[in-house]
Design an enzyme around this catalytic site. Structure first.
Site, short mmCIF file in Angstrom:
data_model
loop_
_atom_site.label_atom_id
_atom_site.label_comp_id
_atom_site.label_asym_id
_atom_site.label_seq_id
_atom_site.Cartn_x
_atom_site.Cartn_y
_atom_site.Cartn_z
N GLU A 1 0.82 -1.22 0.00
CA GLU A 1 0.00 0.00 0.00
C GLU A 1 0.85 1.26 0.00
OE1 GLU A 1 -0.48 -2.63 1.90
OE2 GLU A 1 -2.57 -3.31 1.66
N PHE B 1 -11.52 -8.08 13.77
CA PHE B 1 -10.41 -8.48 12.90
C PHE B 1 -10.07 -7.35 11.91
CE2 PHE B 1 -8.83 -10.59 8.96
CZ PHE B 1 -7.61 -10.98 9.48
N GLN B 2 -8.83 -6.98 11.87
CA GLN B 2 -8.31 -5.91 11.00
C GLN B 2 -9.01 -4.57 11.23
OE1 GLN B 2 -8.14 -7.59 6.97
NE2 GLN B 2 -6.02 -8.17 7.40
N LYS C 1 -17.87 -1.57 5.99
CA LYS C 1 -18.28 -2.60 5.02
C LYS C 1 -19.80 -2.61 4.81
CE LYS C 1 -17.05 -7.24 3.56
NZ LYS C 1 -16.22 -8.43 3.84
N MET D 1 24.15 9.38 2.73
CA MET D 1 23.95 10.67 3.40
C MET D 1 24.22 10.56 4.90
SD MET D 1 23.48 13.76 2.94
CE MET D 1 22.55 14.46 1.57
#
Ligand SMILES: Cc1ncc(C[n+]2csc(CCOP(=O)(O)OP(=O)(O)O)c2C)c(N)n1
Length: 546
Positions: free
Chosen positions: A31, A93-94, A143, A457
């Site tokens: 993502e 969940f999630q 959902k 760097m």
């Protein structure tokens, strides 16, 4: 749009299945890659980038990109799936509280729990992301709302939200006051940033500079708004910017800041910054004015509107002697830094000569996408540009891993242009999984890895400020060329100067994506440098002066 599916966003992906011919969805590999790709798309196209992600880990993987888009004012709309409304707050969940997690890194976020709100919320999301000072917006949709059926009246564009004023009113008295200061100035100096690009005000900037004869320098995010070859383009500001633009900030009498936010990488120590100058600050976001540097005259508004008003009121001038001061400093920097970097004494390749080799073929036409580190600063210093929206980099957040996915998005945003990503061996290893996205969808991206076998760097700072104590910067890499092959992408490694130009030509002429790994000096440093805690006039040209 770019995205990655999962449980809580399945109804949206199911609907997307019916639009395969109308909407191109690019399945990224992570993502974070999705949001950086959306950012790259937004930066080259000037349109809003769109990302889909699922709830929980899908949504949290967006956070770095949201922070990056927020600080770099990039218009992006993220749509995340969320657990059913009746499960909110139950550690389902999630389930993660994406609204609170992303509140500080979004311009606006909102959770939809009923389908009747979806259309209006999305219209608002696009309006807020793109209007005024742009930024990222996140819409979290539970959902049940995705599954619910509601009557739909069609998409109605949002054009106004009560209490949200994207651009402040332009006040003519401030335009007058600014013009007066400019007309009285002996050593006026323009510093500009990405506001010029976001406001589509490149022509307006050029007209202002050409009439007033004022020299101009740019921040990293303002790069490409003014062609490299423009006679009033004096170069880059900031920690690794050019010598003259930094030193002369403390000698100008009127400093005209356009669409830039006086970031600390640009100002160095604030109590030693442009103390002698009267400051005119043009910005669309009133919160930026007086934030870091007090403005003598604030000019609120989109610089697309304010610059022409100012141009009409300034006298035609040519500040020849003052411009010559910049040229003198340029000469000194050329002798001490630029020439030695372009033509190094030994066999070892420098990063600057790789960028020069690229310039010779692209002639400033390419979109250059950089990651974060030494290669980024060298690319910004040396890459040439002849059109706007050609420099895509993570400026404010400095996100390693940005360049590869951002380059994919940049190519979708500018499909007819050559897109070249310049990445360090460290940063490439942060998001190299997006080679899979290139393989599957065929976006043509040219990748140059400047490999110094170090987290360069950080190593430079350890050398200069931590007494050469190289702590955890020695990074090993896989065989990048073989890795690219595994993804069906051709490439080659360049070890010596004799092969550089021909390899560069092969890469740029390739009709498919290509990876060029160039082995560069392990302990090469980026100079000039304004060491942290010093003023801009204390810029140094070499390690001996630190
Ligand atoms: C996500 C992230 N982690 C850590 C850093 C700190 N950091 C800045 S530059 C840099 C080294 C980058 O090394 P490399 O990608 O090899 O590029 P180079 O500097 O050698 O050109 C690091 C670790 C960062 N900017 N971003």
């Amino acid at each position: 749009m770019f995205g990655y599916p999962g449980g809580a966003i399945m109804p949206i992906y199911d609907a997307l299945f019916d639009y395969t011919n109308q909407i191109q969805h690019i399945l990224v590999r992570h993502e974070q890659g999705g949001i950086h790709a959306a950012q790259g798309y937004a930066r080259t196209s000037g349109r809003v980038g769109v990302v889909f992600a699922t709830s929980g880990p899908g949504a949290t993987n967006l956070v770095t990109g949201l922070a990056d888009a927020q600080i770099d004012s990039t218009p992006v709309v993220c749509i995340t799936g969320q657990v059913f409304a009746h499960l909110l707050g139950t550690d389902a969940f999630q389930e993660t509280d994406v609204i609170n997690i992303t509140a500080p890194v979004t311009k606006w976020n909102y959770q939809v729990t009923d389908a009747s709100e979806i259309a209006e919320t999305l219209a608002k999301a696009f309006y807020i992301a793109a209007s005024g000072r742009p930024g990222p917006v996140l819409v979290d949709i539970t959902k049940n709302a995705q599954l619910q059926k509601v009557p739909y009246a069609g998409y109605q564009k949002c054009r106004h939200i009560r209490s949200y004023r994207p651009a402040p009113f332009v006040r003519s008295e401030y335009i007058e006051a600014a013009a007066r200061l400019i007309n009285e100035a002996e050593r006026p100096y323009v510093i500009f940033g990405q506001g010029v690009i976001l406001g589509n005000a490149e022509q307006e900037l050029q007209a202002f500079l050409e009439k007033s004869g004022i020299p101009a320098a740019w921040t990293v995010l303002g790069l490409s708004a003014l062609p490299t070859d423009h006679p009033l383009n004096m170069g880059m500001l900031g920690m690794h910017g050019n010598y003259g633009p930094n030193v002369l900030t403390n000698e100008c009498d009127v400093l005209i800041a356009i669409g830039m936010r006086f970031d600390d990488r640009v100002t160095g120590r604030l109590d030693k910054y442009a103390k002698q100058a009267k400051v005119i600050h043009l910005d669309i976001d009133p919160a930026e004015v007086d934030k870091n540097v007090k403005a003598t005259v604030p000019v609120w508004g989109n610089c697309k509107d304010t610059l022409p008003l100012l141009t009409s009121k300034v006298q035609p001038r040519s500040h020849t002697a003052w411009v010559q001061r910049f040229k003198d400093f340029k000469q000194k920097e050329t002798e001490k830094v630029i020439e030695p970097e372009m033509k190094p004494a030994g066999d070892v390749l420098s990063m600057a000569e790789v960028i020069q080799s690229l310039n010779e073929i692209t002639k400033g036409d390419a979109v250059i996408v950089t990651d974060v580190g030494q290669h980024q600063m060298v690319a910004c210093r040396y890459a040439r540009f002849n059109q706007s929206r050609s420099n895509v980099t993570s400026g404010g957040l400095g996100t390693m891993g940005f360049a590869l996915p951002a380059a994919i998005g940049a190519k979708y945003g500018a499909p007819n242009r050559q897109v070249v990503a310049i990445i360090g061996d460290g940063g490439f290893q942060m998001t190299l999984q997006e080679l899979g996205t290139i393989m599957q969808f065929g976006a043509v991206v040219k990748i140059i890895i400047l490999n110094n076998n170090f987290l360069g760097m950080v190593r430079q700072w350890q050398q200069l400020f931590h007494d050469h104590r190289y702590s955890s910067v020695d990074i090993q890499s896989p065989d990048f060329v073989m890795l690219a092959k595994a993804y069906g992408i051709n490439g080659q490694r360049v070890n010596d100067r004799a092969n550089l130009n021909s390899a560069m030509a092969v890469m740029l002429e390739s009709s498919a994506s290509y990876l060029l790994e160039v082995m560069v000096g392990k302990e090469n440093n980026v100079f000039p440098m304004v060491p942290q805690g010093r003023g801009v006039a204390e810029i140094v040209l070499s390690a001996d002066e630190v």
